[in-house]
Design a protein around this motif. Sequence first.
Motif, PDB file in Angstrom:
ATOM      1  N   LYS A 163       0.372  -1.133   0.005  1.00  0.00           N
ATOM      2  CA  LYS A 163      -0.107   0.324  -0.393  1.00  0.00           C
ATOM      3  C   LYS A 163       1.337   1.168  -0.244  1.00  0.00           C
ATOM      4  O   LYS A 163       1.787   1.094   0.390  1.00  0.00           O
ATOM      5  N   ILE A 164      -0.248   2.156  -0.536  1.00  0.00           N
ATOM      6  CA  ILE A 164       0.878   3.515  -0.422  1.00  0.00           C
ATOM      7  C   ILE A 164       0.438   4.856  -0.696  1.00  0.00           C
ATOM      8  O   ILE A 164      -1.183   5.102  -0.850  1.00  0.00           O
ATOM      9  N   TRP A 165       0.983   6.296  -0.345  1.00  0.00           N
ATOM     10  CA  TRP A 165       0.717   7.323   0.509  1.00  0.00           C
ATOM     11  C   TRP A 165      -0.688   7.138   1.343  1.00  0.00           C
ATOM     12  O   TRP A 165      -1.216   7.661   1.795  1.00  0.00           O
ATOM     13  N   THR A 166       0.030   6.468   2.330  1.00  0.00           N
ATOM     14  CA  THR A 166      -0.595   5.859   3.464  1.00  0.00           C
ATOM     15  C   THR A 166      -0.330   6.773   4.324  1.00  0.00           C
ATOM     16  O   THR A 166       0.843   6.508   5.087  1.00  0.00           O
ATOM     17  N   THR A 167      -1.142   7.384   4.692  1.00  0.00           N
ATOM     18  CA  THR A 167      -1.271   8.911   5.353  1.00  0.00           C
ATOM     19  C   THR A 167      -1.062   8.630   7.101  1.00  0.00           C
ATOM     20  O   THR A 167      -1.520   8.232   7.816  1.00  0.00           O
ATOM     21  N   GLY A 214       8.466  18.586   2.181  1.00  0.00           N
ATOM     22  CA  GLY A 214       9.268  18.186   3.111  1.00  0.00           C
ATOM     23  C   GLY A 214       8.922  17.634   4.434  1.00  0.00           C
ATOM     24  O   GLY A 214       9.973  17.088   5.177  1.00  0.00           O
ATOM     25  N   GLU A 215       7.541  16.924   4.247  1.00  0.00           N
ATOM     26  CA  GLU A 215       6.750  16.682   5.534  1.00  0.00           C
ATOM     27  C   GLU A 215       7.209  14.593   5.586  1.00  0.00           C
ATOM     28  O   GLU A 215       7.348  14.222   4.181  1.00  0.00           O
ATOM     29  N   HIS A 216       7.229  13.915   6.459  1.00  0.00           N
ATOM     30  CA  HIS A 216       6.969  13.145   6.323  1.00  0.00           C
ATOM     31  C   HIS A 216       5.222  12.577   6.715  1.00  0.00           C
ATOM     32  O   HIS A 216       5.070  12.473   7.314  1.00  0.00           O
ATOM     33  N   ASP A 217       3.974  12.332   5.789  1.00  0.00           N
ATOM     34  CA  ASP A 217       3.104  12.019   6.413  1.00  0.00           C
ATOM     35  C   ASP A 217       2.850  10.652   5.693  1.00  0.00           C
ATOM     36  O   ASP A 217       1.871   9.769   6.140  1.00  0.00           O
ATOM     37  N   PHE A 218       3.117  10.814   4.620  1.00  0.00           N
ATOM     38  CA  PHE A 218       2.908   9.711   3.141  1.00  0.00           C
ATOM     39  C   PHE A 218       4.254   8.341   4.054  1.00  0.00           C
ATOM     40  O   PHE A 218       5.095   8.497   4.362  1.00  0.00           O
ATOM     41  N   ASN A 219       3.308   7.442   4.018  1.00  0.00           N
ATOM     42  CA  ASN A 219       4.246   6.219   3.435  1.00  0.00           C
ATOM     43  C   ASN A 219       3.996   4.691   2.926  1.00  0.00           C
ATOM     44  O   ASN A 219       2.773   4.891   2.064  1.00  0.00           O
ATOM     45  N   GLU A 220       4.777   3.808   2.093  1.00  0.00           N
ATOM     46  CA  GLU A 220       4.873   2.633   1.896  1.00  0.00           C
ATOM     47  C   GLU A 220       4.692   1.478   2.525  1.00  0.00           C
ATOM     48  O   GLU A 220       5.909   1.975   3.797  1.00  0.00           O
TER      49      GLU A 220
END
Lengths: 386, 343
Positions: A163-167, A214-220
Amino acid sequence: MSAANLRLDLPDMPEAAAQLRLDVRAFIDEERKAGRLPPPERVGLGFSQEMTKRIAARGWIGLTWPKKYGGQERSALERYVVTEELLAAAVPVGAHWVADRQSGPVLLKFGTEEQRQEYLPRIVAGECGFCIGMSEPESGSDLASLKSRAQKVDGGWKINGRKIWTTNAHRVHYMIALVRTSVVEGARHAGISQLIIDLQAPGVTISPIISMAGEHDFNEVLLEDVFVPDKALIGQEGNGWNQVSAELAYERSGPERWLSSFRLIAELIDVLGPDARPSSQEELGRLLSHLLALRQLSMSVASMIQQGQTPNLEAAIVKDLGTKFEQEAVRVVRNIVSAENLTAHGRADRLKALLIHAQQYSPAFTIRGGTNEILRGIIAKGIGLR
Amino acid sequence: MSDNQQFFRDTAERILADRLEQKHIVAAESRVLPGELFATLAENGIFLMLVPEEQGGIGASVAEALAILKPAGSAAAPGPLLETMLGNGLLAQAGVAPVEGTIALAFVGADELAGAVTLHDVGWGGLADHVLVVADDAGRARLTLSAGADWLATPGEGAAGEPSDRLSAPSLPGASAVLDAAGSYADALRRAALLRAGQQLGAIEWSFTRSIDYTGERSQFGKPIAKFQVIQQMLAELAGHVLAASTLLDAAAVGLSETLVAAAISRVGDAADSAIAICHQVHGAIGYSKEYALNYRTRRLMAWRADFGGVEYWRGALARGFITATREQFWPAVSDAGLQGAA
C-alpha cells in the motif's frame, strides 16, 4: 438532467450547535493562552497525540456515535461545527482525523458488534488512530485494479501486497486495508474486501515517503504474509467496493477540503489593511466569495448526511470546488503579497513562511483523496453524461 | 424551496411559456417591448411583488422575487422586469404609491443631479413609462420619479441587444421622496444587484441544461460528444459553479446580509463567466450563430454582470468587510457572515 436537480436545501442547524461552537472556541482560546497552539507556519493537518487526548477529553471525537460506544449521539451538523472550528484554528487533529471521519463510521455501518466494542471506545478516548490502505503502486486512480491479496487460511487471512501514500501509517495503530479476497472473472469490483490490520503485526514494514513540501506524512506499507484473524473482516467478504463507496461522501464533503489553506488567508488579512490597492481587494473579495460558497455547500451536505442520504454527487462537487479553491487561494495570496510588497525587508515573516510552504503543498490539494479528474468523472455520471 | 417560492416559480414559468416566444426576444433587439408578456405579468401582480400588502401589493420577500426572476432569466425574457418590480418596491418604501406601466431604474450619485442631468446606460430608458432615479444622498436613497416622456433619449444597446439608453434633461424632472431610515442607497443597490444575480443564475442554468442535452444530440467521430471525457470534464466543472452559485444565492436571499449578498453576486459572476466559456465551447460553431438560442442567454450574462455596481464592485465591497480583521478575528467574521444553518 436539468440544473434544477442540482440544488441543495439550506440546512437547519440544531439549537445546540451554537453553544457547541462557543465551547470549541473557548477550548481553542485556552490552548492558545497556554502556548499550545502557536499560529502555524505550515498548511495541512498537524499531528499531535496529546492534542487528540485533550479533544477527546471534551467528548468531541465520535460525537455522533451511539452512547454505548462512548459517543454522544449528536447530529452530523454538530460534528461539522466542531471540525470546522478546529480546522479554522489549525488545531492539529491528524491523530484522530481518519478514525473519527471515516473508520469509525465504517465500523458502525458495516462492522460486527465485536469490532465496534473493540475499537470505537478507544477512538473516542483518543487512544487509537487509523489510516486508509487503498492506493497501491500500480493502482492509483484505477483503484479497482488493486493487487494486494488476502488468502483464506485457518482462522483468518494471510495478506500480501503493498500500500502506498498511506498518511500517518507510521504514527497510528491500525489500517483498514482494501484487498482482493477472491478473483471474479470479468467483475473487477467484486472480490474486494476490507480488513483491519494491526500495524504492529509481524510482516508489516512501514517506509517513509517524503513529500516535495518536506514532510513525512506519507508511507509505503509492505505487507508480507501478514496474518489477521477472521474477526478482522469488515462487512461481507467481496463487498469492499460498495463499502468504500459509502465512505466517500464523508471523505469528500468535509471542511478539510477548503480549510487547509485558511490560515494562509488569515495571515494575509492580518497584514493587509484598507489601503490595499483596488485590484488586490477585488481578488481577495472573489476568493472570499468562493470560501463562503464552499462553507454553505459543506454545511448543506452535512445536513444531507444527517438525514441519512448518501450525497455522492454533491460531495464530489464540494471536493472538486474545494481543492481548486485551495490552489486558487495560494495563487491569490501570492499575487497580493507580491503586488503589495508585503513580505519584503523582513516584514510578515510568518506569512512568508506559510506562503512558501503552501506553494510547495498546493499540487497535493487536487490529487490527495482522489484526483479532480476522477471526481469530475463521478460528477459527469451524476449529471447524466456517462 | 418554500411553498410560496414554488408557487411564484410555477406562476412565472406558466406566464413565460404562454406569453414569450423567440420572436419577442428577437424583437427586443429592435427596441420592441414584449407587450403581452408585460401585460400578463402586471395582471398577475408580479410588478407589485415587493410592495407590502398594506400598500396594495403582494408583500413578497426577496427570495420570492427571485423565484420569479430566475425563470425569467432562464427564458431570456427581455424588458425592465426587475426594474419595474424593484422600482415599485422602492417607491412603496418611500411611501409613494406604485405606478402603472414599466419603470427604468438609474442609480447615481446625488452630485450628478445638479443642473442639466444626463443618465447613462439606462436599461429600456427611452421606452419605459417611468424613470426612477435612485440617488446616493450621503448614504440615504433619494428617489425621483419622473415620466419617461420628460427625458430626451439617445438610443443605445448593451451586450444583449436590449435598449441601454442615454437620458438627458435640462434639470431633474419629477418629484422626489427620501426612503425611510431603514432604506439606504446601499440597500437599494444591493437588492437590485442580488435580483440581477438571480436572473443570471436562471440564464446559467438554462445554458447548462441545454449544453448537457446538446452533447447527447450531437455526434462526432461516430459517437455522441457526451461520451468524450474532455466534454464531461468541462460540464462537470460547470456543474460545480451552478451548485455553488445557486446555494450561495439562496442563502443570501434569506438573511440579505451585506457580506453574503456581495459574495453571492461575486460567485454568480464567476459561474456566469464559466457558463459563457464552457457552454459555447461545448456547442462549437452552432452556438455562435444568432439563430441558435444559446446566445440570447450568454449575451444577457455579459450584460447583466456589469449592472448595478458590477461584479468587481461587489468583490471590493466584500473584501472591505474583512480587510481590517486580525488573523484571529477572521474566522469568526467568516462564520458569522449570515450563512444559512450557521449557528
